[in-house]
Design a protein around this motif. Structure first.
Motif, short mmCIF file in Angstrom:
data_model
loop_
_atom_site.label_atom_id
_atom_site.label_comp_id
_atom_site.label_asym_id
_atom_site.label_seq_id
_atom_site.Cartn_x
_atom_site.Cartn_y
_atom_site.Cartn_z
N GLU A 159 -11.85 -15.04 24.97
CA GLU A 159 -12.19 -14.15 26.22
C GLU A 159 -11.37 -14.50 27.37
O GLU A 159 -10.35 -13.47 28.34
CB GLU A 159 -13.47 -15.09 27.18
N PHE A 160 -10.38 -15.84 27.25
CA PHE A 160 -9.44 -16.63 28.07
C PHE A 160 -7.79 -15.05 28.47
O PHE A 160 -7.37 -14.84 28.93
CB PHE A 160 -8.89 -18.12 28.56
N LEU A 203 -0.44 -22.17 25.64
CA LEU A 203 1.15 -21.03 25.04
C LEU A 203 0.53 -19.66 24.54
O LEU A 203 1.21 -18.79 24.90
CB LEU A 203 1.14 -21.60 23.80
N ALA A 204 -0.70 -19.29 23.85
CA ALA A 204 -1.37 -17.81 23.54
C ALA A 204 -0.99 -17.53 25.29
O ALA A 204 -0.05 -15.88 24.56
CB ALA A 204 -2.61 -18.18 22.65
N GLN A 205 -1.91 -17.55 25.83
CA GLN A 205 -1.92 -17.09 26.93
C GLN A 205 -0.52 -16.48 27.95
O GLN A 205 -0.27 -15.68 28.68
CB GLN A 205 -3.00 -17.60 28.24
N ALA A 206 0.68 -17.56 28.08
CA ALA A 206 1.92 -17.58 28.38
C ALA A 206 2.57 -16.15 27.33
O ALA A 206 3.52 -15.54 27.78
CB ALA A 206 2.91 -18.61 28.33
N LEU A 207 1.67 -16.41 25.78
CA LEU A 207 2.76 -14.96 25.45
C LEU A 207 1.83 -13.91 25.54
O LEU A 207 2.09 -12.99 24.62
CB LEU A 207 2.59 -15.58 23.78
N ILE A 208 0.72 -13.73 25.95
CA ILE A 208 0.02 -12.34 25.63
C ILE A 208 0.28 -11.39 26.19
O ILE A 208 0.44 -9.72 25.54
CB ILE A 208 -1.31 -12.57 26.27
N ASN A 209 1.58 -10.89 27.19
CA ASN A 209 2.31 -9.54 27.36
C ASN A 209 3.62 -9.47 26.87
O ASN A 209 4.42 -9.23 27.23
CB ASN A 209 2.02 -10.15 29.04
N GLY A 258 -4.71 -10.74 29.45
CA GLY A 258 -4.33 -9.55 28.82
C GLY A 258 -4.42 -8.40 30.02
O GLY A 258 -3.52 -7.39 30.01
N ARG A 259 -5.95 -8.58 30.12
CA ARG A 259 -5.75 -7.12 31.31
C ARG A 259 -4.94 -7.43 32.38
O ARG A 259 -4.93 -6.70 33.26
CB ARG A 259 -7.23 -7.05 31.58
N ALA A 302 -2.42 -5.39 32.30
CA ALA A 302 -2.77 -3.49 32.10
C ALA A 302 -2.32 -3.58 30.87
O ALA A 302 -1.95 -2.22 30.76
CB ALA A 302 -2.22 -2.79 33.41
N ILE A 303 -2.65 -4.48 29.91
CA ILE A 303 -1.89 -4.09 28.01
C ILE A 303 -4.30 -3.08 28.04
O ILE A 303 -4.26 -3.66 28.13
CB ILE A 303 -2.33 -5.44 27.84
N PRO A 304 -3.38 -2.32 27.19
CA PRO A 304 -4.84 -1.67 26.92
C PRO A 304 -5.25 -1.91 25.68
O PRO A 304 -4.43 -2.89 25.01
CB PRO A 304 -3.74 -0.09 26.11
N GLU A 305 -6.95 -2.12 25.79
CA GLU A 305 -7.37 -2.93 24.90
C GLU A 305 -7.36 -2.58 23.49
O GLU A 305 -7.75 -4.06 23.33
CB GLU A 305 -8.88 -1.78 25.29
N ARG A 306 -7.07 -2.06 22.59
CA ARG A 306 -7.06 -1.66 21.33
C ARG A 306 -5.15 -2.71 20.91
O ARG A 306 -5.92 -3.46 20.29
CB ARG A 306 -6.88 -0.13 21.13
#
Lengths: 254, 303
Positions: free
Chosen positions: B94-95, B143-149, B100-101, B104-108
């Protein structure tokens, strides 16, 4: 206001998925259900407790029932709101969560306003629900209950609440500690309540007098011009407090 | 060389204390840049300034060709703080969706990237709320959230300092993996981590950058002029005389083993045998040494 919607959605989820969903709504609904009953049984309760003392109490009416409800909201309700929201920015800053969020494309204004809106709307909604509960029981227990007076007083209470919550948000944006934010809010409330002493205009329109207007509107004795004037001043105060909160928070080092 | 981070005479004052002092950083595109320094050297303050969290007292910054502090490059970078904290009531997935939102990364695409990152960081299928995560799990989620974009530059503030050896190994492996697609700016005081994953280093001490170059060049510089000598006999008079020589840079003595660093390698090679003979010392070891990053770091910081 970029990403306001996403931040707002996150805050609403937080409200629904943490203890917050129980504290303020639970308390408000409890007051909503119990205030008319307490008002109804209070005279007989007092008489039975001390039979040797002859109590002369005026007969309770629907106005007293509404009064009891708003008195509870004004005391315990406001305290609960301060306690549950005082850490909303301060704690996130202290724990480093805001650092993680604000290094993404989230303007600090969106962050602050989302906090405000997402705390205000559920509480305002709950206040209306609690009023409906109070109105229902008041109508059952007391004759000639006037619905619109109560609804109007609820609106005035929500305007008052909007100012209190903006004050809490400002206090929370100013410090890194929830307790300090609570202390600052209390200080702000004291100042707000002293303002009516300084001029005649302030005694009519400053946000603090909304607390008095709630009872007058409920009893149908308020001058509507004064009440609307005070609501307009409250709206202005909210804007000033939130703008200051945004500016203060924008200057804070995370 | 193309640089993704550059600072020019960057300063940050806390009262009269200069936490960052005339810092001139040049971080090349595609590098894994180890930003080294002892505790309190100003590493975290520098990273925070680069992220626009506090403003610098003076100096200029450019990140991804954008002048800083500005919000214009935030959608192109990622950040992992030293101790990442999250909303404890959320789950890790969820985080990542929330983060990611914000970009503004498209949902898919977001769902695909989120699953991929959960897989890489070993958090796939974890349904526990973040409040119940261990420190290592939080670091991996950080680390994952730092790479989400899909950032072009990832800032990491001491990402391994609070982890056990297994957690450290996992994080370092992930850094190696991501370094193929982005620049990593990585502050630490753990030198073995730098040796393992970085190809360029900047060494910071008391807010000042005392060295900045590729790790290979740094090791080369210090390897070429260092000798390890094992002597038989009392080395004290020998050491005393060595210290008077103009060509000697530094001497570290550990019982009968000496680590010598010379300004002039030829002079050292010529005179050391004569001095050994003069002081009637035997020799059981003479080797040119490649200094570890730790040796180099300690020497630079001492200087």
């Amino acid at each position: 206001m970029k990403n306001f919607g996403i931040m707002f959605g996150k805050e609403i989820k937080e409200f629904l998925r943490t203890y917050k969903v129980f504290v303020v709504p639970g308390l408000f609904l409890l007051f909503g259900f119990t205030s008319p009953i307490i008002t109804k049984v209070l005279p007989s309760l007092l008489s039975s407790l001390a039979e040797e003392i002859n109590f002369v109490l005026p007969e309770m009416t629907w106005v007293d029932s509404y009064g009891q409800f708003f008195k509870n909201l004004n005391q315990m309700g406001i305290l609960a709101i301060i306690l549950t929201t005082m850490g909303t920015i301060a704690e996130e800053r202290n724990r480093g969560i805001s650092q993680l969020v604000l290094t993404k494309p989230v303007p600090r204004t969106s962050y602050v306003l989302a906090k405000y809106a997402a705390n205000f709307l559920p509480i305002a909604f709950t206040t209306v629900l609690a009023f409906f509960a109070t109105w229902f029981y008041t109508d059952v227990l007391f004759p000639d209950t006037v619905f619109l007076n109560g609804l109007g007083a609820t609106g005035v209470y929500i305007a008052y609440l909007a100012v209190i919550l903006a004050l809490v948000i400002l206090a929370s944006a100013m410090t890194k500690s929830a307790i300090a934010a609570g202390g600052l809010t209390v200080l702000g409330l004291i100042i707000l309540n002293l303002l009516p002493l300084f001029s005649k205009a302030l005694s009519k329109y400053s946000p603090a007098v909304l607390a008095d207007y709630i009872y007058q509107v409920a009893g149908g004795t308020a001058a509507s011009g004064d009440v609307w004037g005070a609501i307009a001043c409250a709206a202005g105060t909210v804007i000033i407090l939130l703008t200051t909160a945004s500016l203060v928070f924008s200057r804070k080092e995370l | 060389m193309e640089y993704v981070i550059q600072t020019n005479d960057l300063c940050r004052l806390f009262g009269s204390v200069k936490a960052v002092n005339n810092l001139n950083l040049n971080v090349p595109k595609g590098s894994v840049y180890g930003f080294l320094g002892p505790n309190g050297a100003g590493k975290t303050t520098t990273i925070k300034i680069l992220l626009g969290l506090p403003k610098p007292s003076s100096g200029t910054i450019t990140v991804l060709d954008q002048p800083a502090p500005s919000k214009n490059y935030l959608h192109r970078i990622g950040f992992l703080p030293d101790v990442p904290n999250f909303y404890p009531w959320m789950r890790g997935d969820e985080f990542l969706t929330f983060a990611g939102r914000l970009f503004a990364i498209p949902e898919r695409e977001l769902a695909k990237r989120r699953d991929e990152l959960l897989e890489i960081t070993g958090l796939k299928g974890v349904k526990t709320k973040i409040g119940g995560y261990s420190r290592g799990m939080k670091q991996r989620l950080g680390l994952a959230q730092a790479l989400i974009n899909n950032p072009e530059v990832v800032f990491m503030d001491e990402p391994t300092s609070a982890l056990d050896p297994i957690g450290r190994k996992e994080i370092l492996e992930t850094i190696s993996l991501i370094s193929e697609r982005c620049t990593v700016f990585f502050s630490t005081h753990i030198l073995t981590d730098v040796e393992r994953v970085c190809n360029r280093v900047g060494i910071l001490n008391h807010g000042e950058l005392i060295r900045e170059e590729s790790l290979a060049d740094l090791q080369q510089d210090y390897a070429s002029n260092a000798f390890r000598l094992g002597v038989i006999g009392d080395p004290a008079p020998f050491v005393q005389e060595l210290r008077t020589k103009a060509w000697i840079e530094d001497i570290q003595a550990d019982n009968d083993t000496l680590l010598l660093t010379a300004f002039d390698i030829q002079a050292a090679q010529r005179e050391i045998p004569m001095l050994l003979s003069k002081h009637r010392l035997g020799l059981n070891k003479l080797e040119q040494v490649e200094m570890t990053l730790e040796d180099i770091f300690v020497r630079l910081v001492k200087q």
